[in-house]
Design an enzyme around this catalytic site. Structure first.
Site, mmCIF file in Angstrom:
data_model
loop_
_atom_site.group_PDB
_atom_site.id
_atom_site.type_symbol
_atom_site.label_atom_id
_atom_site.label_comp_id
_atom_site.label_asym_id
_atom_site.label_seq_id
_atom_site.Cartn_x
_atom_site.Cartn_y
_atom_site.Cartn_z
ATOM 1 N N CYS A 1 21.903 0.500 31.768
ATOM 2 C CA CYS A 1 21.295 1.792 31.425
ATOM 3 C C CYS A 1 19.822 1.782 31.795
ATOM 4 C CB CYS A 1 21.403 2.035 29.923
ATOM 5 S SG CYS A 1 23.049 1.927 29.300
ATOM 6 N N HIS B 1 43.126 -30.032 51.058
ATOM 7 C CA HIS B 1 43.726 -30.196 49.723
ATOM 8 C C HIS B 1 44.267 -28.882 49.185
ATOM 9 C CE1 HIS B 1 42.072 -34.147 50.005
ATOM 10 N NE2 HIS B 1 40.832 -33.723 49.991
#
Ligand code: BG6
Length: 607
Positions: free
Chosen positions: A2, A503
């Protein structure tokens, strides 16, 4: 987040308030509103952009010279006009706008309902308005003070009351507020940008302070109602600086700011003769610096990737074990902190709630806590016991660019300063300083690749996924490049240390899965090259960021972009600019709101 704007003076308030809200648009919002003292209080709110609010106001004649305004980023309650600020209480005599979260608003609402108050919105702010009203006995500041004493949570608040038409009351706890001191006029806002066109004299409200702004001036009180004197600071940004200066977007301007603001970051802080750096704000003696046994870098978002680069620099140059922790994790872990731990909080805005909470946690546990922050006078800058401003200038695009490279620059300077107290030789220190002084020119060489990068982005704008690969100090660069792409183009992207491909990630490789790999001539070049060859064998399209002159890599990829060479530790200061431009052009080609990407905010001042 805001944004708040307030004006009290002799000019019509409405145009100043609307213009001020536009300066705060970058904070992210979904609705906006104004309230002006015009005999009575006249209020107008609208969902959507500021233009929607301005359209609703164009046929109104609001002459008042005192008013408040607000842009809302929904936290409690949906995006509706009724939930937009400013909020009235029961009658139209009291109005407030508020940033932050009132944590106990439900119990307060129940109590106020039992007193006969009715509510029109779902917001915590409206509850606060009624709480102030129920305590109003003719003095708005006292009513605000009494109400806030019953509140748990955070607030940056501005209030007006029709019985005191030439007064704005402001209060701050956890959500920033800056007061601008003009010639017989006063401004108040969530940051300085809305007031830069009118004044550069500001005071920063601290947590727990309440300001009463009137035609005779500003009086500031603490929560014990004691009058306190405030230091007036002169900020260096002018209004022009905070504009786009001819670029299509703030983000592009800020990418191109980097050579200049990098110079601002190191100016007066490097010592070529001694091959070291002098960062005055550290507030630590050489012996205290030598005694540090561990460094913890806490940050969020882009700042956390800058911190990862800092880790390499501190460990390589100063030989101090260094870890990076995202602030939202650090604050809930049981971090091992001793009085020999140095914690750096790295933050562009200096207001990120998670980072601020981590600062408070680290201080509570007795660490040295220092800030590496862009915004002068911001909360993190003031709550840490020293540190360094990164001098990146106003960064208004939600996606951080120049703040990233300046954060990296400051951490490299710190690593040199610490290193020269321990194991870095004069010659190495001088080599590093010389290399730093050449960085702006090398950044400019990358910025000149803009059109080539734009063509590249067009070529790859149809892909739905991206993988960025890097090794060593270029792994954080890959992370930041991936972060930029997803932030503003909404393309799913990831980053991996290239050695990890085998991996698991190799399973994703395919012609539909492009790889953006950083293959520069440094100590990991051969390792990285073999990773690229694995990728090539599995048919993923490859874009290479390579070192000027390295013609051999052309056989690896159909798209190679060459950047200038530099010392390995400084590579992120050059390579990152290319990835920033790639993400920027991709977002523009895909028609995204580059400066204000969906669902994101420039500074998240709530948890
Ligand atoms: C996010 C911003 O909300 O906060 C990012 O969108 C930023 O751009 C992150 O990197 C951390 O913000 P700051 O101000 O603490 O660096």
């Amino acid at each position: 987040m805001c944004g708040i704007v307030g004006y009290l003076g002799k000019k019509p308030a409405l145009p100043i308030l609307i213009q001020g809200l536009r300066r705060l648009e970058y904070r992210g919002y979904d609705s906006a509103g104004v309230a002006v003292m015009n005999g009575e209080i006249v209020r107008m709110r609208a969902v959507g952009k500021i233009d929607s609010l301005a359209d609703k106001l164009k046929d109104t004649k609001i002459e008042g010279t005192v008013g408040i305004a607000h842009t809302r980023w929904a936290t409690h309650g949906g995006v509706t006009e009724e939930n937009a600020h400013p909020h009235f209480a029961c009658d139209g005599k009291l109005v407030i706008a508020h940033n932050g979260i009132i944590e106990n608003y439900r119990e307060l609402k129940e109590k106020l309902t039992s007193l006969g108050h009715t509510f029109k919105s779902e917001t915590d702010t409206e509850v606060l308005a009624h709480l102030i009203e129920v305590n109003y006995k003719g003095d708005l500041r006292l009513a605000v003070e009494t109400a806030l004493a019953q509140v748990r949570g955070t607030y940056g608040l501005v209030a007006m009351h029709a019985n005191e038409p030439n007064k704005i009351v402001a209060a701050r706890l956890g959500s920033p507020l800056v007061i601008g001191i003009g010639e017989g006029e006063y401004f108040i806002a969530s940051d300085a940008t809305p007031m830069l066109a009118y004044t550069k004299k500001v005071t920063f409200l601290e947590d727990g302070e309440i300001a009463e702004i009137g035609l005779e001036g500003v009086r500031t009180f603490n929560l014990r109602d004691e009058l306190i004197s405030k230091k007036v600071e002169e900020i260096e940004w002018n209004d022009e600086q905070a504009q786009k200066q001819g670029y299509d977007h703030f983000m592009l301007k800020e990418i191109h700011d980097q050579p200049t603001v990098f110079e601002d970051a190191i100016r007066g802080r490097v010592d070529l003769e001694e091959g070291t750096a002098h960062l005055g704000g550290l507030n630590m003696t050489d012996d205290q610096m030598r005694s540090i046994e561990r460094i913890v870098l806490i940050a969020c978002g882009t700042a956390s990737y800058a911190a990862m680069v800092g880790k390499y620099a501190f460990e390589r140059l100063a030989g101090i074990p260094t870890e990076v922790d995202v602030a939202s994790e650090f604050r809930y872990r049981d971090p091992i902190i001793t009085d020999k731990t140095l914690v750096f909080a790295i933050s562009q805005s200096g207001e990120t709630a998670d980072t601020l909470a981590a600062v408070r946690e680290a201080k509570r546990k007795g660490a040295y806590v220092r800030g590496i922050v862009n915004v002068v006078g911001s909360t993190i800058a003031r709550e840490t016991d020293g540190g360094t401003y990164i001098h990146a200038g106003p960064e208004l695009a939600v996606a951080s660019t120049k703040a990233f490279t300046n954060m990296v620059a400051i951490m490299i300077l710190y690593a040199i300063q610490f290193g020269r107290l321990k194991r870095v030789t004069l010659a190495t220190g001088q080599r590093l300083i010389k290399a730093l002084l050449e960085i702006p020119e090398k950044m400019n060489q990358v910025l000149k690749l803009n059109d080539q990068i734009k063509v590249l982005a067009e070529k790859y704008s149809g892909y739905k996924d991206f993988l960025f690969l890097g090794r060593g100090i270029n792994f954080p660069v890959a992370l930041e490049g991936s972060h930029k792409l997803k932030e503003i183009s909404y393309i799913h992207s990831e980053a991996y240390p290239a050695g990890e491909m085998k991996h698991g990630v190799n399973a994703l490789l395919s012609p539909e899965f492009p790889i953006f790999a950083i293959l520069v001539k440094d100590q990991l070049y051969e390792k990285m090259r073999s990773n690229i060859e694995e990728v090539k064998a599995r048919k993923s399209p490859i874009i290479l960021l390579a070192t000027i002159g390295d013609e051999a890599v052309k056989e690896l990829a159909e798209d190679v972009i060459y950047v200038p060479d530099t010392m390995e530790l400084l590579e992120p200061l050059v390579n990152t600019l290319l990835l920033q431009l790639f993400a920027y052009h991709m977002a523009v080609i895909l028609g995204k709101d580059v400066d204000r990407p969906r669902n994101l905010a420039k500074s998240v001042t709530v948890e």
